[in-house]
Design an enzyme around this catalytic site. Structure first.
Site, PDB file in Angstrom:
ATOM      1  N   HIS A 225     -95.502  41.408 -10.458  1.00  0.00           N
ATOM      2  CA  HIS A 225     -95.305  40.082 -10.201  1.00  0.00           C
ATOM      3  C   HIS A 225     -94.629  38.973 -11.204  1.00  0.00           C
ATOM      4  O   HIS A 225     -95.629  38.845 -11.838  1.00  0.00           O
ATOM      5  CB  HIS A 225     -96.558  39.260  -9.564  1.00  0.00           C
ATOM      6  CG  HIS A 225     -96.829  38.457  -8.837  1.00  0.00           C
ATOM      7  ND1 HIS A 225     -95.106  37.646  -8.591  1.00  0.00           N
ATOM      8  CD2 HIS A 225     -97.382  37.804  -7.956  1.00  0.00           C
ATOM      9  CE1 HIS A 225     -94.879  36.925  -7.668  1.00  0.00           C
ATOM     10  NE2 HIS A 225     -96.236  36.837  -7.005  1.00  0.00           N
ATOM     11  N   TYR A 230     -95.227  32.783 -12.412  1.00  0.00           N
ATOM     12  CA  TYR A 230     -96.181  32.819 -12.867  1.00  0.00           C
ATOM     13  C   TYR A 230     -95.364  33.299 -14.228  1.00  0.00           C
ATOM     14  O   TYR A 230     -94.867  33.620 -14.642  1.00  0.00           O
ATOM     15  CB  TYR A 230     -96.585  34.299 -11.582  1.00  0.00           C
ATOM     16  CG  TYR A 230     -97.489  33.766 -10.889  1.00  0.00           C
ATOM     17  CD1 TYR A 230     -97.956  32.446 -10.381  1.00  0.00           C
ATOM     18  CD2 TYR A 230     -97.121  34.327  -9.335  1.00  0.00           C
ATOM     19  CE1 TYR A 230     -97.758  31.839  -9.233  1.00  0.00           C
ATOM     20  CE2 TYR A 230     -97.137  33.801  -7.783  1.00  0.00           C
ATOM     21  CZ  TYR A 230     -97.208  32.234  -8.035  1.00  0.00           C
ATOM     22  OH  TYR A 230     -98.230  32.222  -7.224  1.00  0.00           O
TER      23      TYR A 230
END
Length: 412
Positions: A225, A230
């Site tokens: 990811h 993030y």
């Protein structure tokens, strides 16, 4: 006169040998296009043509995008809910199911109810899901994540951007990031502590260990990811990374963490048959000149492909609180939010990587199918419609006039 009837053995529904309980073997995965008997040369529409990703082949171009469902127990472990959730979708024919964002480190979860994969117990709780999906002759991947400064939040069905403190299992004192910059000034999330170089190295290793656990229990692919604000995304963007060491400053320094994670995952997997995916924040969608932009993405994808990434999952936004809607930044406001940017990436990388697009693609299957056939992107990843209807692939097939897909079920 005696009539002798030749007795032949009855057909038998063979059981799958993947699981210990009975479920019929699926010699042809649901969602596979089969031409009708009266037109055996009929070709499938683009969305129902098989595609090869590395050494893995899937039967159609409709995938299930990873979606956080915030339903893990207090040990960040999967429960029977996850088996029902993913199993009900997998049997109905998507080319691949990507399991939701799963934390690689104890401090890296988005919420106290995220899945985790930093220990073997967490891995074993995921195994029944993988086994069931394989018993249906389907493919699955898992998305590995570290939330960085956006960690220890409440599940989104409770609150948006609200801190989860210790009273509900949160870890606000352990939230970290590239730099001590909070997501929203004076917001509800905490200001992260800046990671040390040794901590960065440890998190890189955590990604590798989680990837190995995922492969050991049978996942067919691993997605890293790198989007939605993030930790990897935070390192890449100057809006969240103001470091002055080897992980900050220049473009090459800011992408260093991402490349180290990819290298560690590849080394830990050590299996050429397992493709590596990367979700990419193609743009911060910010008017700030320090924001990550599409031109940065074009440079990034060249690097990550060189390090072994075989699928690029194109998304945008999530790294700054005041981002602008992707549709407002598109030249063509009639397009779904990420089609234009996925098209640019695909034209840039050509056949060097598979490009997946997200964002409301189910609303117009005819348009999405045309995008696939025109080569704008290779794979349509669809999310929330599968929560409303696990048979979303069937609906898309119906709208495209595909009547000869292989289904497990029939109506009586």
């Amino acid at each position: 006169m005696t009539i002798v009837r030749e007795v032949k053995p009855s057909d038998d529904a063979k059981p799958s040998n993947v699981v210990s309980y009975y479920t019929p073997e699926q010699p042809i995965p649901a969602g596979t296009f089969i031409p009708p008997e009266d037109n055996p040369n009929q070709q499938p529409p683009g969305l129902f043509k098989p595609i090869q990703i590395g050494n893995m082949t899937i039967q159609n171009r409709v995938g299930v995008s990873p979606m956080c469902i915030f339903s893990a127990d207090s040990q960040f472990e999967a429960t029977p809910f996850h088996l029902v959730h993913y199993g009900s979708i997998a049997v109905r024919g998507p080319g691949i199911v990507i399991v939701e964002s799963t934390a690689v480190s104890p401090e890296g979860g988005l919420s106290p109810h995220d899945l985790g994969l930093w220990n073997d117990n967490q891995a074993e709780k995921l195994r029944p899901i993988v086994d069931f999906i394989h018993s249906q002759s389907q493919k699955c991947a898992i998305q590995l994540c570290h939330a960085g400064r956006k960690a220890s939040g409440q599940p989104l069905f409770l609150h948006l951007e609200q801190l989860a403190d210790e009273s509900v299992g949160g870890w606000p004192e352990s939230v970290v990031g590239p730099s001590p910059i909070e997501f929203r000034p004076n917001g509800n999330l905490v200001r992260p502590r800046e990671l040390t170089t040794s901590e960065i190295k440890r998190i890189v290793q955590d990604f590798g260990k989680a990837a190995k656990r995922a492969v050991d229990i049978g996942f067919d692919a691993v997605e890293i990811h790198g989007a939605h604000g993030y930790l990897i995304n935070q390192f890449c963007s100057e809006l969240s990374n103001q470091r002055t060491d080897e992980y900050g400053g220049s473009f090459e320094n800011r992408i260093r963490f991402a490349l180290e994670v990819i290298d560690e995952v590849k080394k830990s997997i050590n299996n050429e048959s397992i493709p590596i995916f990367l979700s990419v924040c193609a743009s911060d969608n910010s008017l700030d000149k320090k924001g990550w932009v599409v031109e940065d993405t074009m440079k990034l994808v060249d690097h990550v492909i060189g390090h072994g990434v075989q699928l690029l999952d194109i998304s945008s936004g999530g790294n700054c609180y005041n981002s602008i809607s992707r549709s407002r930044l598109n030249d063509d406001h009639t397009l779904p939010p990420h089609v234009e940017i996925a098209r640019k990436v695909k034209r840039h990388v050509g056949n060097k990587a598979v490009v997946a697009c997200v964002g409301k693609l189910e609303r117009d299957p005819v348009f999405t199918n045309k995008c696939i056939e025109d080569g704008d992107f290779d794979l349509a990843l669809i999310g929330t419609p599968f929560l409303k209807n696990p048979g979303t692939v069937w609906n898309i097939a119906d709208q495209l006039g595909v009547r000869w897909m292989r289904y497990r079920f029939s109506l009586s």
